[in-house]
Design an enzyme around this catalytic site. Structure first.
Site, PDB file in Angstrom:
ATOM      1  N   ASP A 300       0.843  -1.197   0.000  1.00 45.94           N
ATOM      2  CA  ASP A 300       0.000   0.000   0.000  1.00 45.94           C
ATOM      3  C   ASP A 300       0.880   1.249   0.000  1.00 45.94           C
ATOM      4  O   ASP A 300       0.958   1.969   1.001  1.00 45.94           O
ATOM      5  CB  ASP A 300      -0.921  -0.026   1.226  1.00 45.94           C
ATOM      6  CG  ASP A 300      -1.836   1.181   1.302  1.00 45.94           C
ATOM      7  OD1 ASP A 300      -2.143   1.765   0.241  1.00 45.94           O
ATOM      8  OD2 ASP A 300      -2.242   1.551   2.423  1.00 45.94           O
ATOM      9  N   CYS A 340      -3.367   4.720  -4.315  1.00 45.56           N
ATOM     10  CA  CYS A 340      -4.226   5.852  -3.968  1.00 45.56           C
ATOM     11  C   CYS A 340      -4.060   6.973  -4.991  1.00 45.56           C
ATOM     12  O   CYS A 340      -4.430   8.118  -4.728  1.00 45.56           O
ATOM     13  CB  CYS A 340      -3.933   6.363  -2.563  1.00 45.56           C
ATOM     14  SG  CYS A 340      -2.218   6.876  -2.317  1.00 45.56           S
TER      15      CYS A 340
END
Length: 396
Positions: A300, A340
């Site tokens: 992530d 993201c």
């Protein structure tokens, strides 16, 4: 009020609820508006389209705040917008006292972000438009979102681009140095004063819960081993450990890892959560050399591509990270690959995974693709509001 005339070919896009008018889409400006002032957007015939915040130095020249010509922008306006935002989240976010209350354009409030952590609000004023209505916004916040206190984290690059000074500090009330929040049965300390963004990554909540359903606990013959890369304060690790897995968190932010250790102690999980400080790519290579293996790996990373031209090098880094992750993943292991970055698509994640799997001769199948949770709304007419994408793979 200054009038901004839109190029004819761009009118329909704005009428279809797209909230941004770019500088090269303007046909004419009638007046002399300054940064953050309200302007009226009209077509070439003079018909009203919307009212917007003006930004003369940004490539986004106007950000629409209302499509109603009769609507006044005042305290009552912000109260209505906050009530609408709250209604979107009722019953959608459960078993936590931490959520995003206002998500900028997705809640028709361009440049404003409000997060709730227990009884504290953390607020970002990201552009000159909302900055000009600071007083009215704070009054409306106090009424619609009562809290013990509010803290400002307006230290974003977006403010720099608009020529605004960065602002950080208490807005009103009492703001503790650390705030205790919960997500299901996991407790976290959050530091809004010094943490990244507003202090905690609320948008990965659903993925943390999904990971937890997939791990095997201590009652299994072999408990799951989770590698949490770019862990920040280790929310994935703590959820996995709470379910009985053993987790190793990797991050280059030493303060964040110290917070992880404190959170692990708070949840009586210190024996099942470890941390390794360092650059993610280097640590992955070290773990490969150490012949470590994991049943579940979470990748992530932070935003690697803020602009379209940054996508190719970002994909190259993703490929290297994913390749080493697959070397560490045991047969039939699970990989979470998140981005993201708006400019990195699900197809980009699929391509990266396909190349990495080929490099290590592993067969992979897609379990699911997930997106951001309901308190970070994805608006169909605003592609930029879809930013968080996660590819979940099973690798043989």
């Amino acid at each position: 009020m200054t009038i901004v005339v839109v190029a004819p070919e761009r009118v329909k896009k704005l009428q279809n609820q797209y909230p941004w008018l770019y500088a090269d889409e303007i046909a004419e400006i009638r007046g002399d508006a300054h940064a953050g002032e309200l302007v009226e957007i009209r077509d070439a015939r003079g018909d009203f389209i919307a009212r917007a915040f003006f930004s003369p130095t940004s490539h986004i020249a106007a950000r629409i705040i209302t499509y109603d010509a009769s609507e006044k922008i005042n305290r009552a306006f912000f109260e209505r917008r906050f009530e609408q935002a709250l209604a979107r989240r009722v019953h959608a976010i459960v078993n936590t006292n931490a959520l995003r209350l206002v998500h900028g354009e997705a809640d028709q409030l361009p440049g404003l972000v409000v997060d709730r952590f227990a009884d504290t609000l953390v607020v970002q004023f990201r552009n000159a438009g909302v900055e000009n209505f600071r007083k009215e916004i704070l009054q409306a916040l106090k009424k619609i979102f009562p809290a013990q206190g509010a803290y400002e984290r307006s230290d974003t690059q977006a403010r720099r681009e608009e020529g605004l000074e960065l602002r950080v500090g208490v807005l009103y009330g009492d703001v503790p140095n650390e705030i205790s929040i919960f997500e299901d049965d996991v407790e976290f300390f959050v530091n809004p004063l010094a943490g990244q963004k507003t202090g905690f990554y609320l948008d990965q909540r659903d993925n943390r819960r999904l990971l937890r359903t997939m791990v095997m606990g201590s009652d299994a013959a072999q408990p799951s081993r989770v590698l949490d890369v770019f862990s920040y304060t280790g929310a994935f690790s703590l959820h996995a450990a709470k379910a009985g897995a053993h987790a190793l968190a990797v991050d280059k932010d030493q303060v964040a890892l110290q917070q992880l250790e404190a959170n692990a102690r708070r949840n009586n999980l210190s024996e099942r959560v470890g941390a390794r400080w360092g650059d993610a790519e280097k640590v992955l290579a070290q773990l490969v050399q150490e012949r470590r293996s994991f049943s579940h790996i979470v990748l992530d990373p932070p935003t690697l591509a803020k602009h379209k031209n940054e996508v190719p090098p970002a994909k190259q880094l993703f490929t290297r990270l994913t390749t080493d992750a697959l070397r560490l993943l045991e047969p039939n292991g699970i990989l979470f690959l998140s981005t993201c970055a708006y400019h990195i698509s699900v197809n980009d994640l699929i391509e990266v995974s396909r190349i990495a799997a080929g490099d290590v001769s592993r067969r992979a199948s897609v379990i699911t693709v997930t997106y951001q949770p309901a308190d970070h709304p994805w608006i169909l007419q605003i592609p930029e509001t879809l930013y968080l994408k996660t590819l979940v793979l099973r690798v043989e």
